[in-house]
Motif scaffolding. Structure first.
Motif, PDB file in Angstrom:
ATOM      1  N   ARG A   1       0.825  -1.205   0.000  1.00  0.00           N
ATOM      2  CA  ARG A   1       0.000   0.000   0.000  1.00  0.00           C
ATOM      3  C   ARG A   1       0.864   1.262   0.000  1.00  0.00           C
ATOM      4  O   ARG A   1       0.606   2.211  -0.742  1.00  0.00           O
ATOM      5  CB  ARG A   1      -0.926  -0.022   1.226  1.00  0.00           C
ATOM      6  CG  ARG A   1      -2.156   0.833   1.045  1.00  0.00           C
ATOM      7  CD  ARG A   1      -3.123   0.682   2.190  1.00  0.00           C
ATOM      8  NE  ARG A   1      -2.565   1.369   3.344  1.00  0.00           N
ATOM      9  CZ  ARG A   1      -2.726   1.012   4.600  1.00  0.00           C
ATOM     10  NH1 ARG A   1      -3.448  -0.044   4.896  1.00  0.00           N
ATOM     11  NH2 ARG A   1      -2.178   1.689   5.580  1.00  0.00           N
ATOM     12  N   ILE A   2       1.922   1.259   0.806  1.00  0.00           N
ATOM     13  CA  ILE A   2       2.839   2.402   0.842  1.00  0.00           C
ATOM     14  C   ILE A   2       3.507   2.575  -0.516  1.00  0.00           C
ATOM     15  O   ILE A   2       3.635   3.692  -1.020  1.00  0.00           O
ATOM     16  CB  ILE A   2       3.886   2.227   1.962  1.00  0.00           C
ATOM     17  CG1 ILE A   2       3.218   2.379   3.326  1.00  0.00           C
ATOM     18  CG2 ILE A   2       5.035   3.208   1.799  1.00  0.00           C
ATOM     19  CD1 ILE A   2       4.087   1.930   4.481  1.00  0.00           C
ATOM     20  N   TYR A   3       3.931   1.468  -1.127  1.00  0.00           N
ATOM     21  CA  TYR A   3       4.579   1.549  -2.433  1.00  0.00           C
ATOM     22  C   TYR A   3       3.649   2.169  -3.480  1.00  0.00           C
ATOM     23  O   TYR A   3       4.064   3.021  -4.256  1.00  0.00           O
ATOM     24  CB  TYR A   3       5.061   0.176  -2.903  1.00  0.00           C
ATOM     25  CG  TYR A   3       5.611   0.247  -4.302  1.00  0.00           C
ATOM     26  CD1 TYR A   3       6.843   0.846  -4.547  1.00  0.00           C
ATOM     27  CD2 TYR A   3       4.881  -0.213  -5.391  1.00  0.00           C
ATOM     28  CE1 TYR A   3       7.342   0.960  -5.833  1.00  0.00           C
ATOM     29  CE2 TYR A   3       5.370  -0.106  -6.682  1.00  0.00           C
ATOM     30  CZ  TYR A   3       6.600   0.485  -6.894  1.00  0.00           C
ATOM     31  OH  TYR A   3       7.079   0.618  -8.167  1.00  0.00           O
ATOM     32  N   ARG A   4       2.398   1.730  -3.505  1.00  0.00           N
ATOM     33  CA  ARG A   4       1.453   2.293  -4.484  1.00  0.00           C
ATOM     34  C   ARG A   4       1.262   3.794  -4.270  1.00  0.00           C
ATOM     35  O   ARG A   4       1.250   4.564  -5.228  1.00  0.00           O
ATOM     36  CB  ARG A   4       0.111   1.563  -4.408  1.00  0.00           C
ATOM     37  CG  ARG A   4       0.107   0.216  -5.083  1.00  0.00           C
ATOM     38  CD  ARG A   4      -1.313  -0.326  -5.303  1.00  0.00           C
ATOM     39  NE  ARG A   4      -2.197  -0.175  -4.169  1.00  0.00           N
ATOM     40  CZ  ARG A   4      -2.462  -1.101  -3.252  1.00  0.00           C
ATOM     41  NH1 ARG A   4      -1.871  -2.273  -3.335  1.00  0.00           N
ATOM     42  NH2 ARG A   4      -3.288  -0.859  -2.265  1.00  0.00           N
ATOM     43  N   THR A   5       1.129   4.200  -3.016  1.00  0.00           N
ATOM     44  CA  THR A   5       0.960   5.624  -2.708  1.00  0.00           C
ATOM     45  C   THR A   5       2.210   6.402  -3.097  1.00  0.00           C
ATOM     46  O   THR A   5       2.125   7.467  -3.708  1.00  0.00           O
ATOM     47  CB  THR A   5       0.652   5.813  -1.211  1.00  0.00           C
ATOM     48  OG1 THR A   5      -0.504   5.044  -0.877  1.00  0.00           O
ATOM     49  CG2 THR A   5       0.400   7.263  -0.885  1.00  0.00           C
ATOM     50  N   TYR A   6       3.362   5.856  -2.744  1.00  0.00           N
ATOM     51  CA  TYR A   6       4.635   6.486  -3.097  1.00  0.00           C
ATOM     52  C   TYR A   6       4.760   6.646  -4.609  1.00  0.00           C
ATOM     53  O   TYR A   6       5.107   7.697  -5.121  1.00  0.00           O
ATOM     54  CB  TYR A   6       5.801   5.645  -2.557  1.00  0.00           C
ATOM     55  CG  TYR A   6       7.114   5.966  -3.212  1.00  0.00           C
ATOM     56  CD1 TYR A   6       7.868   7.057  -2.802  1.00  0.00           C
ATOM     57  CD2 TYR A   6       7.584   5.205  -4.279  1.00  0.00           C
ATOM     58  CE1 TYR A   6       9.055   7.372  -3.422  1.00  0.00           C
ATOM     59  CE2 TYR A   6       8.765   5.515  -4.907  1.00  0.00           C
ATOM     60  CZ  TYR A   6       9.500   6.598  -4.474  1.00  0.00           C
ATOM     61  OH  TYR A   6      10.658   6.916  -5.107  1.00  0.00           O
ATOM     62  N   ARG A   7       4.448   5.580  -5.330  1.00  0.00           N
ATOM     63  CA  ARG A   7       4.566   5.614  -6.797  1.00  0.00           C
ATOM     64  C   ARG A   7       3.656   6.686  -7.405  1.00  0.00           C
ATOM     65  O   ARG A   7       4.057   7.391  -8.321  1.00  0.00           O
ATOM     66  CB  ARG A   7       4.270   4.244  -7.391  1.00  0.00           C
ATOM     67  CG  ARG A   7       4.487   4.238  -8.900  1.00  0.00           C
ATOM     68  CD  ARG A   7       4.833   2.870  -9.392  1.00  0.00           C
ATOM     69  NE  ARG A   7       4.850   2.858 -10.833  1.00  0.00           N
ATOM     70  CZ  ARG A   7       5.944   2.778 -11.561  1.00  0.00           C
ATOM     71  NH1 ARG A   7       7.107   2.682 -10.975  1.00  0.00           N
ATOM     72  NH2 ARG A   7       5.889   2.752 -12.876  1.00  0.00           N
ATOM     73  N   ARG A   8       2.447   6.806  -6.897  1.00  0.00           N
ATOM     74  CA  ARG A   8       1.544   7.852  -7.397  1.00  0.00           C
ATOM     75  C   ARG A   8       2.123   9.244  -7.134  1.00  0.00           C
ATOM     76  O   ARG A   8       2.064  10.116  -7.995  1.00  0.00           O
ATOM     77  CB  ARG A   8       0.162   7.736  -6.750  1.00  0.00           C
ATOM     78  CG  ARG A   8      -0.742   6.709  -7.392  1.00  0.00           C
ATOM     79  CD  ARG A   8      -2.193   6.858  -6.949  1.00  0.00           C
ATOM     80  NE  ARG A   8      -2.377   6.820  -5.509  1.00  0.00           N
ATOM     81  CZ  ARG A   8      -2.569   5.722  -4.785  1.00  0.00           C
ATOM     82  NH1 ARG A   8      -2.587   4.539  -5.371  1.00  0.00           N
ATOM     83  NH2 ARG A   8      -2.737   5.797  -3.481  1.00  0.00           N
ATOM     84  N   GLN A   9       2.678   9.439  -5.950  1.00  0.00           N
ATOM     85  CA  GLN A   9       3.259  10.737  -5.598  1.00  0.00           C
ATOM     86  C   GLN A   9       4.435  11.078  -6.512  1.00  0.00           C
ATOM     87  O   GLN A   9       4.507  12.175  -7.050  1.00  0.00           O
ATOM     88  CB  GLN A   9       3.742  10.735  -4.136  1.00  0.00           C
ATOM     89  CG  GLN A   9       2.656  10.741  -3.117  1.00  0.00           C
ATOM     90  CD  GLN A   9       1.957  12.083  -3.035  1.00  0.00           C
ATOM     91  OE1 GLN A   9       2.512  13.122  -3.373  1.00  0.00           O
ATOM     92  NE2 GLN A   9       0.716  12.064  -2.603  1.00  0.00           N
ATOM     93  N   ILE A  10       5.359  10.143  -6.668  1.00  0.00           N
ATOM     94  CA  ILE A  10       6.563  10.433  -7.454  1.00  0.00           C
ATOM     95  C   ILE A  10       6.241  10.520  -8.941  1.00  0.00           C
ATOM     96  O   ILE A  10       6.812  11.316  -9.663  1.00  0.00           O
ATOM     97  CB  ILE A  10       7.706   9.445  -7.156  1.00  0.00           C
ATOM     98  CG1 ILE A  10       9.035  10.028  -7.646  1.00  0.00           C
ATOM     99  CG2 ILE A  10       7.497   8.103  -7.779  1.00  0.00           C
ATOM    100  CD1 ILE A  10      10.043  10.203  -6.585  1.00  0.00           C
ATOM    101  N   GLU A  11       5.297   9.701  -9.393  1.00  0.00           N
ATOM    102  CA  GLU A  11       4.930   9.710 -10.809  1.00  0.00           C
ATOM    103  C   GLU A  11       4.385  11.072 -11.227  1.00  0.00           C
ATOM    104  O   GLU A  11       4.761  11.593 -12.274  1.00  0.00           O
ATOM    105  CB  GLU A  11       3.895   8.619 -11.085  1.00  0.00           C
ATOM    106  CG  GLU A  11       3.581   8.443 -12.552  1.00  0.00           C
ATOM    107  CD  GLU A  11       2.716   7.212 -12.803  1.00  0.00           C
ATOM    108  OE1 GLU A  11       2.697   6.771 -13.950  1.00  0.00           O
ATOM    109  OE2 GLU A  11       2.080   6.696 -11.863  1.00  0.00           O
ATOM    110  N   ALA A  12       3.557  11.662 -10.406  1.00  0.00           N
ATOM    111  CA  ALA A  12       2.967  12.961 -10.738  1.00  0.00           C
ATOM    112  C   ALA A  12       4.039  14.038 -10.892  1.00  0.00           C
ATOM    113  O   ALA A  12       3.972  14.862 -11.805  1.00  0.00           O
ATOM    114  CB  ALA A  12       1.956  13.366  -9.663  1.00  0.00           C
ATOM    115  N   THR A  13       5.044  14.010 -10.033  1.00  0.00           N
ATOM    116  CA  THR A  13       6.070  15.049 -10.092  1.00  0.00           C
ATOM    117  C   THR A  13       7.113  14.779 -11.177  1.00  0.00           C
ATOM    118  O   THR A  13       7.557  15.703 -11.850  1.00  0.00           O
ATOM    119  CB  THR A  13       6.753  15.210  -8.722  1.00  0.00           C
ATOM    120  OG1 THR A  13       7.218  13.937  -8.282  1.00  0.00           O
ATOM    121  CG2 THR A  13       5.796  15.781  -7.695  1.00  0.00           C
TER     122      THR A  13
END
Length: 142
Positions: A15-27
């Motif tokens: 779950r943390i990885y998915r959230t992290y990936r969404r955050q970094i992907e956007a930037t």
């Protein structure tokens, strides 16, 4: 046995990885990068002119992953591959000026995400978290 996956460490990591990936992907997308390409660029910011095989080894990924990333990064003008001066079978990877110009914004993205990730944690908790995560990584690598 009454297994509740929501209570599992594995579930939390995923779950943390998915959230992290969404955050970094956007930037990163705003800079013209795909998630993961910044790791390749970080290697080159530390040492330009390394070979693809060195990148594979340092990033712990498959050769095809590095090849695909390099092709994409070349296409947008962030890196270039040149033949080795002594062995034409070997190609070395260099940053272009556009690739060098990404260093400050990418490092800022990582710094901001680190602050967001660790907000509210004490130095002791951070040290413990690093130790625990390192142990999980070791456990999974075995």
């Amino acid at each position: 046995m009454n297994y509740r996956y929501q209570d599992a460490i594995n579930y939390r990591i995923q779950r943390i990885y998915r959230t992290y990936r969404r955050q970094i992907e956007a930037t990163l997308t705003a800079l013209g990068l795909y998630p993961g390409q910044e790791h390749l660029l970080m290697q080159l910011w530390n040492e330009e002119g390394i070979t693809q095989s060195v990148l594979v080894e340092r990033l712990c990924v498959e050769p095809s992953t590095v090849t695909k990333s390099l092709q994409r990064l070349e296409k947008v003008g962030f890196v270039e591959r040149r033949p080795d001066a002594e062995d034409s079978r070997v190609s070395r990877v260099y940053l272009t000026q556009a690739g060098r110009d990404l260093q400050a914004p990418v490092q800022q993205i990582w710094c901001d995400l680190e602050k967001m990730t660790t907000a509210g944690l004490s130095d002791v908790e951070l040290a413990l978290m690093r130790r625990i995560l390192d142990q999980i990584d070791t456990n999974l690598a075995e």
